[in-house]
Design an enzyme around this catalytic site. Sequence first.
Site, PDB file in Angstrom:
ATOM      1  CE1 TYR A   1      58.477  84.062   6.517  1.00  0.00           C
ATOM      2  CE2 TYR A   1      58.571  84.916   8.759  1.00  0.00           C
ATOM      3  CZ  TYR A   1      58.771  85.086   7.407  1.00  0.00           C
ATOM      4  OH  TYR A   1      59.228  86.284   6.928  1.00  0.00           O
TER       5      TYR A   1
ATOM      6  N   GLY B   1      63.787  91.865   8.171  1.00  0.00           N
ATOM      7  CA  GLY B   1      64.695  92.357   7.140  1.00  0.00           C
ATOM      8  C   GLY B   1      64.670  91.523   5.875  1.00  0.00           C
TER       9      GLY B   1
ATOM     10  CD  GLU C   1      72.436  88.410   9.008  1.00  0.00           C
ATOM     11  OE1 GLU C   1      72.280  87.264   8.536  1.00  0.00           O
ATOM     12  OE2 GLU C   1      71.547  88.992   9.659  1.00  0.00           O
TER      13      GLU C   1
ATOM     14  CB  VAL D   1      44.345  81.911  20.975  1.00  0.00           C
ATOM     15  CG1 VAL D   1      44.082  80.632  21.761  1.00  0.00           C
ATOM     16  CG2 VAL D   1      43.654  81.881  19.612  1.00  0.00           C
TER      17      VAL D   1
ATOM     18  CG  HIS E   1      66.998  85.868  14.596  1.00  0.00           C
ATOM     19  ND1 HIS E   1      68.250  85.746  14.037  1.00  0.00           N
ATOM     20  CD2 HIS E   1      66.332  86.745  13.805  1.00  0.00           C
ATOM     21  CE1 HIS E   1      68.339  86.522  12.972  1.00  0.00           C
ATOM     22  NE2 HIS E   1      67.191  87.145  12.815  1.00  0.00           N
TER      23      HIS E   1
ATOM     24  CG  MET F   1      68.937  89.465   5.367  1.00  0.00           C
ATOM     25  SD  MET F   1      70.196  89.858   6.589  1.00  0.00           S
ATOM     26  CE  MET F   1      69.205  90.660   7.829  1.00  0.00           C
TER      27      MET F   1
ATOM     28  CG  ASN G   1      69.283  85.986   8.986  1.00  0.00           C
ATOM     29  OD1 ASN G   1      70.357  85.567   8.583  1.00  0.00           O
ATOM     30  ND2 ASN G   1      69.094  87.236   9.292  1.00  0.00           N
TER      31      ASN G   1
END
Length: 496
Positions: free
Chosen positions: A15, A115, A352, A245, A437, A117, A475
């Site tokens: 991300y 997932g 969840e 790297v 996470h 979410m 999340n």
Amino acid sequence: AAGTHVPAIVVGSGYGAAVSALRLGQAGVGTLVLEMGRAWTTPGPDGKVFCDMLNPDRRSMWFRDRTEAPVDGVLFLDLANRPIRRWAGVLDRVQFPGMGVYVGRGVGGGSLVNGGMAVVPDRAYFEQVFPTVDADEMYSTWFPLANRALRVNSIPEPWFEGTDHYRYARLSRTLAGRAGYGTRLLPNVYSFEHMMREERGEAPKSALGTEVLYGNNHGKFSLDKGYLAQAVGTGNVTIAPLHRVTRVTRTATGYAITARQITEDGTLVAEKQLTCDHLFLGAGSLGSTELLLRARETGDLPDLPDEVGEGWGPNGNVMAARNNNLHEPTGFKQSAIPVLAITDPVRDVIAEIAPVPAGIETYVSLYLAITRNPNRGRFTYDPAADRLDLQWTRAQAAPSVAAAKGLLDEVNAANGTTYRYDVFGGGKAFADDFCYHPLGGAVLDRVTDGHGRVRGYPNLYVTDGALVPGSLGVNPFVTITALAERNIARVLADDL
Ligand code: FAD
């Protein structure tokens, strides 16, 4: 090629990395993205890019002899785990003492395996976690931008209420309701339009065909389809997959990196030296922290802050499994994409409701609980083994287990049900020894300034989950994306 210079290098393609690559590309900055995993674009012999959870093959895991899915078995069946060939598969489990950390490997990072979410954190909690970040700006500008760019959508409620594929979630809602707990629907980057067409037989099955964890062949708007495709589309961004790297050093005007290119079988192709003016670390909590710690400990970047490696947490992740009464089945058709969570405002838990897409009735309800555990671990570097270590003990997970157990004990009591001890291995009902996470290691405003610039090293940036100090309450990927958008906007304005 040896000695190549590019204006900007981005390490990793999750991300934080994908956001940085797109915004650099749009600003006209020549950018090279180096990703250790493969580009998930070419189909295997079965015509599919990814394998599903019930028939895992070499595509499933990163250089393993056997799959290591979190759910080990149900009843007498070894449903999940199989011998496989060692290959550059999409899911990795990085094992530390007492904690296995699942991460995605490939162009798109965690977006390939997760997932989907897409949850914006509670604002009060965000303000506690990031006291120096302007929350007004985050909630008015950067979270909405991240939601749009990631194509977050919500399940149409009438369909949720009617479909066989979410009977397992509605059952968990009913059982929680009997104990006095409410639920909330969670947005996702998986297209519910597509999922509904899957059910009608108008689109190939992915979420409804036991796909997640080892990739989704359809339906999910992962980073390779969004941010990264757009980045390449600017004409200024190149992505080099299968490039890991291993080293970062300083040059007179910027940074030099060493990258090892491998084949999908793991054979070394080349070791490359590249230089750049601006270096963005987006290799995730583990990957970015490892590069920084190694650089500090080996003397390549000796003045890196003492706080590198600190502030790690698993976002309070605990998984749990309950057994349901025989007259209340979960349904054997289960969408692999979770959409509902039980909320416990007193214990600060969201549980969840995860699928058990076994294709048979298992009577098992599975939960991924996100709890607000204040304990933090820290990474250290072992020079003899050239390896990242994590200082985290099972005892540190105890508050998370206690919170999740408090909630689920009440659900069991209200329904006359019990836990399941055959799901995670080791005969335990709560799995506190792995997480999805990982957060922290190069925390914002400690290792970096308030916008991800590494202290003491101009033009070196951290862009990913390493910035988040261990816990978010929900999340993490929407927050990682939004924060990366905020930071790169400032960096582009001031530093380039
Ligand atoms: P990552 O996405 O981890 O990307 C880092 C990338 O860098 C990887 O591709 C990695 O291969 C690469 N890399 C690492 N080291 C190097 C190196 N030295 N050289 C080159 N490349 C390197 N979050 C949610 O918000 N919602 C969910 O539903 C959800 N479900 C999840 C389910 C699973 C099974 C997993 C594993 C995670 C889930 N997550 C979910 C978590 C989410 O995916 C991560 O928080 C997110 O991907 C982290 O983003 P990042 O930018 O920090 O790094």
